[in-house]
Motif scaffolding. Structure first.
Motif, mmCIF file in Angstrom:
data_model
loop_
_atom_site.group_PDB
_atom_site.id
_atom_site.type_symbol
_atom_site.label_atom_id
_atom_site.label_comp_id
_atom_site.label_asym_id
_atom_site.label_seq_id
_atom_site.Cartn_x
_atom_site.Cartn_y
_atom_site.Cartn_z
ATOM 1 N N ALA A 1 -25.188 -0.277 -22.875
ATOM 2 C CA ALA A 1 -25.717 -0.191 -24.119
ATOM 3 C C ALA A 1 -24.939 0.520 -25.223
ATOM 4 O O ALA A 1 -24.876 -0.020 -26.261
ATOM 5 C CB ALA A 1 -26.985 0.744 -23.819
ATOM 6 N N HIS B 1 -22.937 -2.384 -26.325
ATOM 7 C CA HIS B 1 -23.588 -3.414 -27.197
ATOM 8 C C HIS B 1 -23.721 -2.850 -28.578
ATOM 9 O O HIS B 1 -23.713 -3.554 -29.786
ATOM 10 C CB HIS B 1 -24.907 -3.628 -26.590
ATOM 11 C CG HIS B 1 -25.809 -4.444 -27.278
ATOM 12 N ND1 HIS B 1 -25.803 -5.897 -27.547
ATOM 13 C CD2 HIS B 1 -27.081 -4.183 -27.834
ATOM 14 C CE1 HIS B 1 -26.615 -6.254 -28.091
ATOM 15 N NE2 HIS B 1 -27.517 -5.136 -28.681
ATOM 16 N N GLU C 1 -26.134 1.760 -17.422
ATOM 17 C CA GLU C 1 -27.084 1.433 -18.804
ATOM 18 C C GLU C 1 -26.371 1.944 -19.838
ATOM 19 O O GLU C 1 -26.270 1.559 -20.978
ATOM 20 C CB GLU C 1 -28.485 1.755 -18.526
ATOM 21 C CG GLU C 1 -29.339 0.744 -17.559
ATOM 22 C CD GLU C 1 -30.526 1.055 -17.327
ATOM 23 O OE1 GLU C 1 -30.869 2.229 -17.943
ATOM 24 O OE2 GLU C 1 -31.263 0.373 -16.838
ATOM 25 N N GLY D 1 -29.478 2.709 -28.425
ATOM 26 C CA GLY D 1 -30.299 1.417 -28.829
ATOM 27 C C GLY D 1 -31.859 1.719 -28.591
ATOM 28 O O GLY D 1 -32.553 0.573 -28.985
#
Length: 218
Positions: A110, A113, A106, A154
């Motif tokens: 993330a 992203h 993750e 995020g």
């Protein structure tokens, strides 16, 4: 954009089929006394987490960072003592490995992203604040879940309602209502992995409960 808590039981009373729901553990129940061995164990666990967080914040696993983390962690525990948070759970190596591997995955996803959002020309991402009621309301679970969430780019913890076990989280790049639901589901999935890795059997059983709106149902 602000998203409220999930709806609780419908007004008008009545018990759901299958009998009344399991009682939610009282958040203000007295903490059982902890012996000297238990206090030392809890302090060792707290020191280990402080060192891990220090290394993650610096992003460099080195002997210097480990030593600095030990010194600063010991100073925090010595000069800024917090209320005792007892560890009554059970360490499960398999679940701990799943937690670590999933967290790294993750973290990478993330980061990519957020980087893509940052370099996209003319794009202005929308953020939202969501309230996520956790199923296990212990101080340790609140702290661990909040720390893991804050370390992932995020998402950012804005506030913690300790009495009701609710995390208020800011999420980045919200485009549709489904993104709010997905963000809440990710946070509950983090809680589930943490409890399965270090929680007690009773806390693991609580994961089967649906989060309720504790603003209206204390």
């Amino acid at each position: 954009m602000t998203d409220g808590l999930p709806a609780g039981r419908a007004a008008g009373g009545g018990e759901p089929p299958g009998g009344p729901p399991p009682a939610d553990p009282a958040p203000d129940a007295p903490v059982p006394p902890v012996g000297r061995g238990g206090r030392r164990r809890d302090q060792a666990v707290a020191l280990g987490w402080l060192v891990a967080i220090w290394v993650l914040l610096w992003g460099d696993l080195s002997w210097g960072n480990l030593l600095a983390g030990l010194v600063i962690g010991a100073a925090v525990l010595l000069f800024f003592p917090l209320p005792p948070v007892t560890f009554g759970g059970r360490l499960r190596p398999g679940a701990l490995l799943v937690l670590a591997v999933t967290f790294v995955g993750e973290l990478v996803t993330a980061s990519l992203h957020v980087a893509a959002v940052a370099v996209r020309p003319g794009f202005r991402p929308r953020g939202a604040i969501i309230a996520v009621p956790l199923r296990v309301r212990t101080d340790l679970n609140l702290a661990l879940t909040a720390e893991v969430i804050s370390l992932v780019p995020g998402t950012l913890i804005l506030d913690v309602d300790r009495d009701r076990g609710v995390l208020y989280v800011h999420v980045l790049d919200v485009r549709r209502p489904e993104d709010l639901t997905a963000g809440r589901d990710r946070i509950l999935a983090v809680e589930r992995r943490i409890v399965r890795a270090v929680g007690s059997p009773a806390e693991v059983r609580q994961l089967s409960l649906e989060p309720v709106d504790r603003r209206d149902h204390p």
